[in-house]
Enzyme design. Structure first.
Site, PDB file in Angstrom:
ATOM      1  CE1 TYR A   7      -3.942   2.160   0.692  1.00 47.98           C
ATOM      2  CE2 TYR A   7      -2.646   3.101   2.477  1.00 47.98           C
ATOM      3  CZ  TYR A   7      -3.754   3.138   1.660  1.00 47.98           C
ATOM      4  OH  TYR A   7      -4.681   4.162   1.805  1.00 47.98           O
ATOM      5  CD  GLN A  37       7.552  11.920 -19.737  1.00 47.24           C
ATOM      6  OE1 GLN A  37       7.659  11.436 -18.613  1.00 47.24           O
ATOM      7  NE2 GLN A  37       7.629  11.184 -20.822  1.00 47.24           N
TER       8      GLN A  37
HETATM    9  P1  NAD Z   1     -12.701   1.819   0.444  1.00 44.12           P
HETATM   10  O1  NAD Z   1     -12.025   0.501   0.484  1.00 44.12           O
HETATM   11  O2  NAD Z   1     -14.022   1.977   1.084  1.00 44.12           O
HETATM   12  O3  NAD Z   1     -12.838   2.333  -1.055  1.00 44.12           O
HETATM   13  C1  NAD Z   1     -11.979   1.948  -2.094  1.00 44.12           C
HETATM   14  C2  NAD Z   1     -12.834   1.667  -3.310  1.00 44.12           C
HETATM   15  O4  NAD Z   1     -11.971   1.293  -4.412  1.00 44.12           O
HETATM   16  C3  NAD Z   1     -13.783   0.491  -3.102  1.00 44.12           C
HETATM   17  O5  NAD Z   1     -15.065   0.832  -3.568  1.00 44.12           O
HETATM   18  C4  NAD Z   1     -13.175  -0.643  -3.928  1.00 44.12           C
HETATM   19  O6  NAD Z   1     -14.121  -1.583  -4.378  1.00 44.12           O
HETATM   20  C5  NAD Z   1     -12.526   0.140  -5.044  1.00 44.12           C
HETATM   21  N1  NAD Z   1     -11.436  -0.570  -5.706  1.00 44.12           N
HETATM   22  C6  NAD Z   1     -10.414  -1.253  -5.141  1.00 44.12           C
HETATM   23  N2  NAD Z   1      -9.609  -1.764  -6.091  1.00 44.12           N
HETATM   24  C7  NAD Z   1     -10.133  -1.374  -7.285  1.00 44.12           C
HETATM   25  C8  NAD Z   1      -9.763  -1.598  -8.638  1.00 44.12           C
HETATM   26  N3  NAD Z   1      -8.673  -2.312  -8.957  1.00 44.12           N
HETATM   27  N4  NAD Z   1     -10.539  -1.052  -9.612  1.00 44.12           N
HETATM   28  C9  NAD Z   1     -11.650  -0.351  -9.308  1.00 44.12           C
HETATM   29  N5  NAD Z   1     -12.053  -0.103  -8.041  1.00 44.12           N
HETATM   30  C10 NAD Z   1     -11.293  -0.628  -7.047  1.00 44.12           C
HETATM   31  O7  NAD Z   1     -11.666   2.874   1.066  1.00 44.12           O
HETATM   32  P2  NAD Z   1     -11.802   4.444   1.322  1.00 44.12           P
HETATM   33  O8  NAD Z   1     -11.528   4.682   2.743  1.00 44.12           O
HETATM   34  O9  NAD Z   1     -13.033   4.970   0.729  1.00 44.12           O
HETATM   35  O10 NAD Z   1     -10.537   4.963   0.499  1.00 44.12           O
HETATM   36  C11 NAD Z   1     -10.664   5.616  -0.744  1.00 44.12           C
HETATM   37  C12 NAD Z   1      -9.291   6.137  -1.176  1.00 44.12           C
HETATM   38  O11 NAD Z   1      -8.792   7.051  -0.190  1.00 44.12           O
HETATM   39  C13 NAD Z   1      -8.245   5.028  -1.324  1.00 44.12           C
HETATM   40  O12 NAD Z   1      -7.449   5.319  -2.457  1.00 44.12           O
HETATM   41  C14 NAD Z   1      -7.417   5.151  -0.070  1.00 44.12           C
HETATM   42  O13 NAD Z   1      -6.099   4.736  -0.271  1.00 44.12           O
HETATM   43  C15 NAD Z   1      -7.509   6.646   0.233  1.00 44.12           C
HETATM   44  N6  NAD Z   1      -7.311   6.925   1.658  1.00 44.12           N
HETATM   45  C16 NAD Z   1      -8.315   6.700   2.568  1.00 44.12           C
HETATM   46  C17 NAD Z   1      -8.084   6.967   3.922  1.00 44.12           C
HETATM   47  C18 NAD Z   1      -9.154   6.782   4.964  1.00 44.12           C
HETATM   48  O14 NAD Z   1      -8.881   7.005   6.142  1.00 44.12           O
HETATM   49  N7  NAD Z   1     -10.358   6.425   4.643  1.00 44.12           N
HETATM   50  C19 NAD Z   1      -6.831   7.436   4.340  1.00 44.12           C
HETATM   51  C20 NAD Z   1      -5.835   7.609   3.384  1.00 44.12           C
HETATM   52  C21 NAD Z   1      -6.089   7.370   2.048  1.00 44.12           C
END
Ligand code: NAD
Ligand code: UDP
Length: 329
Positions: free
Chosen positions: A148, A165
């Site tokens: 991650y 770029q």
């Molecule tokens: P979440 O797991 O609820 O949402 C992630 C979504 O991405 C899900 O709906 C999942 O089905 C989808 N997904 C995963 N792999 C995929 C793929 N290959 N193709 C298409 N869709 C895919 O998590 P979240 O908390 O809503 O996080 C959303 C974003 O925010 C993520 O990128 C995460 O890294 C980032 N983030 C969240 C937090 C937090 O505290 N919630 C903190 C830091 C970063």
């Protein structure tokens, strides 16, 4: 799609943050295309949006190219909780890296503005506190969190290389721990775990001695930060920290949740996961200055809203002591 607003793609739009973002973008008068492979996202999260003619949901894995026509892209696709992103670590890195390449390629063809949901995990187990954007981090590249952390770091690299770029307009947000309604009840994250455990009257599982810290941002505050960053002038590329700078220990969080629920749960201590950061708290001076943004929801208000959500969910599922499953018509 047509409306007075923009056409906006949200990858990961059926997830916790993504579903709130879709809702907000629709409320602002935009057309929203949600692309999600439903790995951790749920159709339930977006079911209420499906009757809106300005909303469209597409089952799509960002590891494959996507050909659509939009004006802006929010790239949120990636499992975010440690148990989910460690379930298939190779897929996690692919989602971050190949997913970023595909979405950047799409943005390049369309000359669309693109937003990346990066993370405080790029700072690893930080030796600088609180974390400013200049801090380059302390990440273990071969540990269980690396799929991650390093995936997200590489995605940031790609965003800045496309910017240099190909003159792509980019926005990179480093998100710190965020919580709220529609978190997955079994995603293992601390807020959802503690609330579900407390509502069920089960022991609250504190990992380690509970003295590690996090700073918790309520989802509505975070989404406001996303929208402001996307709307900011193009020279504001980020990376920019978005999170709530009020730090709390995991032990204090457990006590707070037990009190708010009036739960009979006790606290039990479990081993600390490998590479679990000791302390984490954002320095949001840059967000305050360039976006005029700061969180407004105190922890107590946000927790009450989140508790109400999980209380409803567990009652519907018949998983709360004393509750019977909802009758299916
Ligand atoms: P979440 O797991 O609820 O949402 C992630 C979504 O991405 C899900 O709906 C999942 O089905 C989808 N997904 C995963 N792999 C995929 C793929 N290959 N193709 C298409 N869709 C895919 O998590 P979240 O908390 O809503 O996080 C959303 C974003 O925010 C993520 O990128 C995460 O890294 C980032 N983030 C969240 C937090 C937090 O505290 N919630 C903190 C830091 C970063
Ligand atoms: N944590 C805990 N009990 C749980 C779940 C998590 O004590 O049931 C701890 C975890 O070890 C970490 C903190 O809470 O120190 C935040 O964990 P989370 O998985 O929510 O997010 P992250 O570690 O990615 O910040």
């Amino acid at each position: 799609m047509s409306s007075s607003g923009k056409r906006i793609l949200v990858t990961g739009g059926a997830g916790f943050l993504g579903s709130h973002l879709c809702e907000r973008l629709l409320a602002d008068g935009n057309d929203v295309l949600c692309a999600d492979n439903y790995f951790t996202g749920r159709k339930d999260n977006i079911a209420h949006l499906l009757t809106n003619t300005h909303f469209e949901a597409l089952r799509h894995d960002v590891c494959f190219p996507l050909y659509v026509e939009v004006d802006e892209i929010y790239n949120l696709a990636c499992p975010a909780s440690p148990i989910h992103y460690q379930h298939d670590p190779v897929q996690t890195t692919k989602t971050s890296v190949t997913g970023a390449i595909n979405m950047l390629g799409l943005a390049k063809r369309l000359r669309a503005k693109i937003f990346q949901s990066s993370t405080s995990e790029v700072y690893g187990d930080p030796s600088v506190h609180p974390q400013r954007e200049e801090y380059r981090g302390n990440v273990n590249p071969i540990g269980p969190r690396a799929c991650y952390d390093e995936g997200k770091r590489c995605a940031e690299t790609l965003f800045f290389d496309y910017h240099r770029q190909h003159k792509l307009r980019i926005r990179v947000a480093r998100i710190f721990n965020t919580y709220g309604p529609r978190m997955h009840p079994n995603d293992g994250r601390v807020v959802s775990n503690f609330i579900v455990q407390a509502l069920k009257g089960e022991p609250i599982t504190v990992y380690g001695d509970g003295r590690q810290t996090r700073a918790f941002c309520y989802v509505d505050d975070l989404i406001e930060g996303f929208v402001r960053l996307m709307a900011a002038p193009d020279e504001i590329t980020g990376p920019i920290n978005l999170g709530n700078p009020v730090e709390t220990t995991v032990g204090e969080l457990a006590t707070r949740i037990i009190e708010l629920i009036g739960s009979r749960s006790t606290i039990v201590y479990r081993p600390l996961p490998v590479d679990d950061p000791v302390q984490r708290c954002p320095d949001i001076a840059r967000a305050r200055e360039v976006l005029g943004w700061e969180p407004r929801f105190p922890l107590e208000t946000g927790l009450k809203n989140t508790i109400a959500y999980f209380d409803r969910l567990l009652t519907e599922r018949g998983e709360k002591p004393g509750a019977s499953p909802r009758q299916v018509a």
